[in-house]
Scaffold this motif. Structure first.
Motif, short mmCIF file in Angstrom:
data_model
loop_
_atom_site.label_atom_id
_atom_site.label_comp_id
_atom_site.label_asym_id
_atom_site.label_seq_id
_atom_site.Cartn_x
_atom_site.Cartn_y
_atom_site.Cartn_z
N GLY A 80 0.81 -1.21 0.00
CA GLY A 80 0.00 0.00 0.00
C GLY A 80 0.84 1.26 0.00
N GLY A 136 -14.56 0.63 -10.00
CA GLY A 136 -14.46 -0.09 -8.74
C GLY A 136 -15.09 -1.47 -8.80
N GLN A 177 -12.69 -3.92 -10.58
CA GLN A 177 -11.63 -4.40 -9.70
C GLN A 177 -12.17 -5.39 -8.67
N ASN A 236 -5.65 -2.04 0.47
CA ASN A 236 -6.71 -1.16 -0.01
C ASN A 236 -7.11 -0.11 1.02
N LEU A 237 -7.05 -0.45 2.31
CA LEU A 237 -7.33 0.53 3.34
C LEU A 237 -6.30 1.66 3.34
N ILE A 261 -4.44 2.66 0.81
CA ILE A 261 -4.64 3.48 -0.38
C ILE A 261 -5.88 4.36 -0.22
N GLY A 262 -6.96 3.78 0.28
CA GLY A 262 -8.20 4.53 0.43
C GLY A 262 -8.07 5.70 1.38
N MET A 263 -7.29 5.54 2.46
CA MET A 263 -7.17 6.61 3.45
C MET A 263 -6.14 7.65 3.08
N ASN A 264 -5.17 7.30 2.23
CA ASN A 264 -4.05 8.21 1.99
C ASN A 264 -3.96 8.75 0.57
N HIS A 265 -4.63 8.11 -0.38
CA HIS A 265 -4.58 8.61 -1.76
C HIS A 265 -5.88 9.33 -2.06
N ARG A 266 -5.95 10.59 -1.64
CA ARG A 266 -7.17 11.37 -1.80
C ARG A 266 -6.88 12.62 -2.61
#
Length: 210
Positions: free
Chosen positions: A129, A161, A164, A195-196, A198-203
């Motif tokens: 991630g 989404g 994937q 995935n968590l 990426i979801g929390m940090n790639h915004r």
């Protein structure tokens, strides 16, 4: 929020990364991902997306992950060129090539006397991630299903989404024919961590890379 407080606004005017910054980021990001793949293959587990397919095929064929991953990404470059443009495609090609090379060489220098399967899966998921975040923020990816998802979304309106998610569902279902059920469960746990992160940090509201 005051007029000068822009902490939560997109960084639309951020300067582009230099070639040296991109190069360092590519080496850093792909090395983190390669270390994750080394841990996964040592444990005999997989991850999601195209990397997971590469790992699973390496188990079935006996070929190394690096060459398999490089080859299965080849069909996606045309889609990347059409959907994301030449700059993104070239950067992604370089990133995939680096990951394939480093993942091939790294096991000669990194071995594990003991690695608990669950802890190893979680750590590998975290490393992957973070490596992907580095690559995303420098305008690259590791190709594969994400690009296909965006292409299908543009062409037929099917959300990326879902593409994937469906791919991972088929991948993990197929894994049951190759791996023991506990190893598939550990694999899923590691993929969730990836995935968590990426979801929390790639915004896009916090970071827009160029």
């Amino acid at each position: 929020m005051s007029q000068t407080d822009t902490r939560n606004e997109p960084h639309r005017n951020a300067p582009a990364h230099s070639v040296l910054e991109d190069a360092f980021a590519f080496v850093t990001g792909t090395t983190l991902c390669a270390l994750a793949m080394t841990m996964l293959t040592h444990l005999g587990i997989i991850t999601g997306q195209t990397a997971g397919l590469g790992v699973l095929l390496s188990y079935v064929t006996g070929w190394g992950f690096g060459p398999v991953f490089f080859v299965i990404n080849l069909p996606f470059y045309l889609l990347a060129w059409l959907r994301m443009g030449p700059r993104f495609t070239v950067k992604s090609f370089i990133a995939v090539g680096l990951l394939s090379a480093i993942a091939t060489v790294l096991p000669r220098f990194v071995t594990f006397a003991h690695l608990d399967p669950l802890i190893g899966a979680l750590l590998a998921g975290a490393l992957a991630g973070m490596g992907l975040i580095v690559l995303f923020r420098h305008g690259a990816s590791l190709g594969g299903v994400g690009v296909l998802g965006l292409y299908l979304q543009d062409r037929i309106g099917f959300q990326a989404g879902w593409t994937q998610l469906l791919f991972d569902a088929v991948l993990f279902a197929a894994a049951f024919f190759v791996l023991d059920a506990p190893l598939v469960a550990f694999s899923l746990a590691g993929a969730i961590v990836t995935n968590l992160i990426i979801g929390m940090n790639h915004r896009r509201d916090r970071y827009i890379a160029t």
